[in-house]
Write a protein that holds these residues in place. Sequence first.
Motif, PDB file in Angstrom:
ATOM      1  N   GLU A 126       0.821  -1.210   0.000  1.00  0.00           N
ATOM      2  CA  GLU A 126       0.000   0.000   0.000  1.00  0.00           C
ATOM      3  C   GLU A 126       0.859   1.266   0.000  1.00  0.00           C
ATOM      4  OE1 GLU A 126       0.243  -1.461   4.337  1.00  0.00           O
ATOM      5  OE2 GLU A 126       0.172  -2.299   2.303  1.00  0.00           O
ATOM      6  N   GLU A 149       2.322   1.911  -3.516  1.00  0.00           N
ATOM      7  CA  GLU A 149       1.368   2.567  -4.406  1.00  0.00           C
ATOM      8  C   GLU A 149       1.264   4.052  -4.108  1.00  0.00           C
ATOM      9  OE1 GLU A 149       0.108   1.215  -7.106  1.00  0.00           O
ATOM     10  OE2 GLU A 149       1.415  -0.421  -6.463  1.00  0.00           O
ATOM     11  N   THR A 198       7.189  -2.993  -9.662  1.00  0.00           N
ATOM     12  CA  THR A 198       6.438  -3.790  -8.687  1.00  0.00           C
ATOM     13  C   THR A 198       7.204  -3.838  -7.366  1.00  0.00           C
ATOM     14  OG1 THR A 198       7.515  -5.885  -9.265  1.00  0.00           O
ATOM     15  CG2 THR A 198       5.581  -5.242 -10.567  1.00  0.00           C
ATOM     16  N   LYS A 205       5.399   3.555 -13.365  1.00  0.00           N
ATOM     17  CA  LYS A 205       4.117   2.855 -13.329  1.00  0.00           C
ATOM     18  C   LYS A 205       4.301   1.337 -13.354  1.00  0.00           C
ATOM     19  CE  LYS A 205       1.190   6.418 -15.427  1.00  0.00           C
ATOM     20  NZ  LYS A 205       0.389   6.815 -16.630  1.00  0.00           N
ATOM     21  N   ARG A 245       4.451   5.664  -5.280  1.00  0.00           N
ATOM     22  CA  ARG A 245       4.476   5.693  -6.733  1.00  0.00           C
ATOM     23  C   ARG A 245       3.724   6.936  -7.249  1.00  0.00           C
ATOM     24  NH1 ARG A 245       4.679   1.112  -9.706  1.00  0.00           N
ATOM     25  NH2 ARG A 245       3.513  -0.089  -8.141  1.00  0.00           N
TER      26      ARG A 245
END
Length: 968
Positions: A645, A648, A701, A698, A651
Amino acid sequence: MTLSFLSRRLPLLTGLSAIALMPALPAAAQSPAAQSVTASAAPAPLSSLVAKVDIPYEEFTLKNGLRVIVHTDRKAPIVAVSVWYHVGSRFEPAGKTGFAHLFEHLMFYGSENADGPFFGRLEDIGATDWNGTTWFDRTNYFETVPTGALDRALFLESDRMGHLLGAVTQQKLDTQRGVVQNEKRMGENEPYGLVEYAQLAALMPEGHPYRHSTIGSMADLNAASLADVQSWFKTHYGPNNAVLVLAGDIDAATARTKVEKWFGNIPAGPAPQDVDASVPTLDKDVEKLMHDHVAATRLYRNWVVPGVNSAALPQLDLAMAVFGGLGSSRLDNALVRDEKVAVSVKASVQPFEKLSLAEITVDVKPGADPVAVGKRLDQLLADYLAKGPSADEVQRAATRQLSGTIGGLEKVGGFSGKAVTLAEGAVYSDDPGKYKKDLAIYAAATPQSVAQAARKWLGRPVLRLTVAPGERSAADNALAGNVKGEGATHQPAFFRDPDAPAGAAPAAATPPARTKVAEPPIEPVKDLDFPAVEHATLKNGIPVIFARRDAVPTVQVSVAFDAGNAADDKEKLGTAGLTVALLDEGTTTRSSVQIAEEQERLGAAISAANSMDRTSVGLFALKPNLDASLGLLADVIRNPAFRPEEVERLRGQVLTRIAAEKTQPMAIAQRMLPPMLYGTAHPYGIPFTGSGTESGVKAVTRADLTAFHDSWMRPDNATIFVAGNSTLAEMMPLLEKRFGDWKAPASAKGTKLFRMDRMRRVPRIVLVDKPQSPQSLILAGVLTNKAGTDNPVTLLTANEVLGGSTTSRLTMDLRETKGWAYGAGTALPGVKETIPLLVYAPVQTDKTGESIIAARQDVKDYLTTKGTTQAERDQTINSQILSLPGSFETSADLLAAMMRNHLIGRPDDYYETLPKTYRAMTAADMDKAAREAINPDNLIWVVVGDAKLVRPQLDAVGLPVEMGTLAD
């Protein structure tokens, strides 16, 4: 990333700071291994930190009123010279805005017995940390010089204090007018570059001395005359309106003799007349909306609050820190970490003499509703004012303030050293020791005292300013004093105001007869004695490199890995940056809030960043809290959590940063140029900003982040550097405790492949359209045939002549002769492999084409028919040698030098051997090195500016022109 420039004296702004983003991670159960890493002792009490801050001084006043303050610090054979005049932009009468700053520029262009550029004379004597600055309340001039050059520095300062006007000419005034106007354009060309004008106009009533910006308006700058120069000097630049501070390798008795000799015969000026300024309060809340070429909407909340002599100011400073200034602030926790509606927040107080400006900013996350975020911000503030801070919050904010003060006082000069601290207290408060009183207030602050000050001053009507993405309006441009009328657009800067009636300028008086004062010689200056560098190895094989600096009770540590942006994943550019940004945002045992709070309690600062060739995690620690601080550092390095979390959320912040870079002229050029120079396969053929690409970020990972950490940030790829108030014997057990049991993962260590493709690098101009730009940013580059590991010291020295110093060919041409740029030059970034030559110039829009033509000619001339002159060689070599003692004054300086030596394979005593190398270097050697390494015909030029105004100028340059865009 931040590019490390090998040119010492002209750190051109061609690198961006590492992205600092602050997501929070919830704590997890501690494992036994993690418990051993995180064990720590209680932090030192505030009272003990305050006791460590002391700048002993003596002072005397000459008969002409010059106040002299002397502080002795024998740690290095250098002396900081700082002259503060109690005059700034609030003293400017109507119609003369910007004049205090324009006059500061003129003070650098010669006096009656030392004509010509002042900074060239400073470089002659090896000055470091030199500059001049103007603000609302004061103008200061400062330099740090070798002890043997002190008389020369005092001669130069006294000559421009007492004997300036005979050397000021109309030509000098006109040239510096152009330079200042380009400085103004450069600031306004940045995102949010018009905000200051709007804030001052809204917060201050008409006629208030602080209402106009220090840079001034174009019209007023155009109207400045020689008569104005003479009047300003005679009114404000007398010795009785100045404070001189000498700090370093000097004592009061020696100082008195020298100062009497050089300043004693300067007559006093008129009695200084203060310009008072009350602290205004808005009648009611003010709402204002502006538009600019920005990536994120920014919300501002502003108040005018008391000045530096109010006991309420330290309390307000703490209040703002708790609310939005600390890494663990209320705003960070609510808007960035929990609700995820903002990408960054800040809250601070900018202090001035008569008043200060309190400011809160929130950068709204793209996609979030700015109106809703603004309401939430106001709710959080109301709740904070109602309930106040906790005792722990106040203590952490005060500890951070004290720690920062202690760290800043390692230097004798510069922007934050001991000379500045004493001068500021003397000028603003008639008390050189004012800093001690302020620190005592910080240390004694309570939740009640902080809350009381916050309620009183932040509970008043507020300016709510919003800057949203869009076109700048004519009205907003008019606030900057750049346009006339609502329908106007940008206009050229005229030599004189074309609307002024003929003969409107007052007549200048006849310059006084020149005095004759002999320039003193430089006394012998010993070559640099670089501190002893010691080596050791932890039991798991990590090398430790140590040097001692004991001026202040602090220690700096850097754990460096052979990685950096060059190790980034080519398929997912931004992996390296995102990994590093997440390190201090949560470990397996600490959340990001806990990490931030622990740093604040310890007075420590942990920073992680990528350069092109290295990934480094640094620590600034107070000596009493060193062990606990190292425990925190080790946890951040060894145990990052990379919770999904948080990945993200971070990011999203990095993507916002990339979008912001695409609105910033220099960042646009930094993203565009590297792939054209190196090719996309080369590790350096990536955006120099280090943030990666939109598509790459984007695609990253969590597994990619973990893999990067395991491949590169591991004990068999690490070196630990330490500098500060400790010993190697003391450091080794502490480092063994935190890092000695660290084992490398089973996966393979990362490798970098440096290879150049066969792509033809066509010399050309790539134009990137940035509508409404008041200035064009030029960044050109060509690869040299040298690598950092070649240690090309002769080439670097030649670059000082070409564009690396303030007296270089390119700087003198574009700034000093033509007045088309505020700064211009060349640089050789400090990379390990192939070094590029970069040419940098932000220029006024209507001179873009001519500036490229001039720069190309300057570079070509130097590399062909007009090589290094003997005078240029002598000045450069003298400057390089004499500046060495002042270049390694602090632990940070020392740490950076050790890391640089290690990166490119130089011996520990490299800097001690430099004087011999320099003395043997000839002008012919410099020319040979430059001509062998650089082909000027292969330069590729990136121009960021308003295409409709710039494109027609480029055909005359004689290079192919193409339009460029930043798709990724």
